[in-house]
Design a protein around this motif. Sequence first.
Motif, PDB file in Angstrom:
ATOM      1  N   LEU A 148       0.936  -1.312   0.046  1.00  0.00           N
ATOM      2  CA  LEU A 148      -0.064   0.103   0.070  1.00  0.00           C
ATOM      3  C   LEU A 148       0.885   1.205   0.184  1.00  0.00           C
ATOM      4  O   LEU A 148       2.110   1.215   0.391  1.00  0.00           O
ATOM      5  CB  LEU A 148      -1.021   0.068   1.314  1.00  0.00           C
ATOM      6  CG  LEU A 148      -1.919  -0.962   1.265  1.00  0.00           C
ATOM      7  CD1 LEU A 148      -2.356  -1.371   2.746  1.00  0.00           C
ATOM      8  CD2 LEU A 148      -2.999  -1.043   0.296  1.00  0.00           C
ATOM      9  N   PRO A 149       0.328   2.364  -0.492  1.00  0.00           N
ATOM     10  CA  PRO A 149       1.100   3.533  -0.611  1.00  0.00           C
ATOM     11  C   PRO A 149       1.580   4.124   0.853  1.00  0.00           C
ATOM     12  O   PRO A 149       0.361   3.684   1.806  1.00  0.00           O
ATOM     13  CB  PRO A 149       0.157   4.617  -1.049  1.00  0.00           C
ATOM     14  CG  PRO A 149      -0.727   3.653  -1.893  1.00  0.00           C
ATOM     15  CD  PRO A 149      -0.939   2.569  -1.330  1.00  0.00           C
ATOM     16  N   GLU A 150       2.708   4.518   1.122  1.00  0.00           N
ATOM     17  CA  GLU A 150       2.900   5.097   2.522  1.00  0.00           C
ATOM     18  C   GLU A 150       1.817   6.018   3.215  1.00  0.00           C
ATOM     19  O   GLU A 150       1.082   6.839   2.461  1.00  0.00           O
ATOM     20  CB  GLU A 150       4.386   5.707   2.450  1.00  0.00           C
ATOM     21  CG  GLU A 150       4.915   6.378   3.712  1.00  0.00           C
ATOM     22  CD  GLU A 150       6.191   6.944   3.423  1.00  0.00           C
ATOM     23  OE1 GLU A 150       6.488   7.554   4.585  1.00  0.00           O
ATOM     24  OE2 GLU A 150       6.875   6.936   2.556  1.00  0.00           O
ATOM     25  N   GLY A 151       1.344   5.728   4.489  1.00  0.00           N
ATOM     26  CA  GLY A 151       0.620   6.606   5.153  1.00  0.00           C
ATOM     27  C   GLY A 151      -0.969   5.809   4.865  1.00  0.00           C
ATOM     28  O   GLY A 151      -1.728   6.469   5.623  1.00  0.00           O
ATOM     29  N   THR A 152      -1.025   4.821   4.067  1.00  0.00           N
ATOM     30  CA  THR A 152      -2.694   4.357   3.865  1.00  0.00           C
ATOM     31  C   THR A 152      -3.009   3.644   5.311  1.00  0.00           C
ATOM     32  O   THR A 152      -4.083   3.874   5.732  1.00  0.00           O
ATOM     33  CB  THR A 152      -2.533   3.036   2.859  1.00  0.00           C
ATOM     34  OG1 THR A 152      -2.104   3.879   1.743  1.00  0.00           O
ATOM     35  CG2 THR A 152      -3.859   2.678   2.668  1.00  0.00           C
ATOM     36  N   THR A 153      -2.302   2.856   5.936  1.00  0.00           N
ATOM     37  CA  THR A 153      -2.594   2.211   7.131  1.00  0.00           C
ATOM     38  C   THR A 153      -2.799   3.211   8.230  1.00  0.00           C
ATOM     39  O   THR A 153      -3.856   2.884   9.035  1.00  0.00           O
ATOM     40  CB  THR A 153      -1.434   1.279   7.703  1.00  0.00           C
ATOM     41  OG1 THR A 153      -0.287   1.916   7.801  1.00  0.00           O
ATOM     42  CG2 THR A 153      -1.639  -0.147   6.629  1.00  0.00           C
ATOM     43  N   ALA A 154      -2.056   4.223   8.405  1.00  0.00           N
ATOM     44  CA  ALA A 154      -2.242   5.263   9.392  1.00  0.00           C
ATOM     45  C   ALA A 154      -3.643   5.827   9.029  1.00  0.00           C
ATOM     46  O   ALA A 154      -4.333   6.339  10.162  1.00  0.00           O
ATOM     47  CB  ALA A 154      -1.264   6.187   9.140  1.00  0.00           C
ATOM     48  N   ARG A 155      -3.942   6.212   7.965  1.00  0.00           N
ATOM     49  CA  ARG A 155      -5.216   6.723   7.749  1.00  0.00           C
ATOM     50  C   ARG A 155      -6.518   5.877   7.886  1.00  0.00           C
ATOM     51  O   ARG A 155      -7.311   6.208   8.539  1.00  0.00           O
ATOM     52  CB  ARG A 155      -5.510   7.145   6.338  1.00  0.00           C
ATOM     53  CG  ARG A 155      -4.532   8.288   5.549  1.00  0.00           C
ATOM     54  CD  ARG A 155      -4.372   8.442   4.256  1.00  0.00           C
ATOM     55  NE  ARG A 155      -5.740   8.577   3.575  1.00  0.00           N
ATOM     56  CZ  ARG A 155      -6.017   8.177   2.087  1.00  0.00           C
ATOM     57  NH1 ARG A 155      -4.993   7.451   1.348  1.00  0.00           N
ATOM     58  NH2 ARG A 155      -7.381   8.001   1.794  1.00  0.00           N
ATOM     59  N   MET A 156      -6.287   4.413   7.752  1.00  0.00           N
ATOM     60  CA  MET A 156      -7.281   3.683   8.143  1.00  0.00           C
ATOM     61  C   MET A 156      -7.436   3.566   9.640  1.00  0.00           C
ATOM     62  O   MET A 156      -8.602   3.479  10.092  1.00  0.00           O
ATOM     63  CB  MET A 156      -6.871   2.080   7.518  1.00  0.00           C
ATOM     64  CG  MET A 156      -7.080   1.910   5.860  1.00  0.00           C
ATOM     65  SD  MET A 156      -6.857   0.148   5.516  1.00  0.00           S
ATOM     66  CE  MET A 156      -5.308   0.110   5.520  1.00  0.00           C
TER      67      MET A 156
END
Length: 66
Positions: free
Chosen positions: A28-36
């Motif tokens: 996933l693009p960087e930052g995607t899991t943080a957004r989730m």
Amino acid sequence: MDKKHTEEKGRSGRGRKKQFTERLQLPLPEGTTARMDALLEENEFRLDLIRLAIEKELKRRTKKRS
């Protein structure tokens, strides 16, 4: 556990049946899991969000083709 031990406990030694049998690993693009994580409901897991999103998109695309 050995066979005798599991028979005494009334189990087959295999455990419970898995609810999800298919696995998928994706970058996933960087930052995607943080957004989730920032949008998760209380007591919700990231995997729940991902499964829901996939299911909604599959239904949308299926309906679009009908």
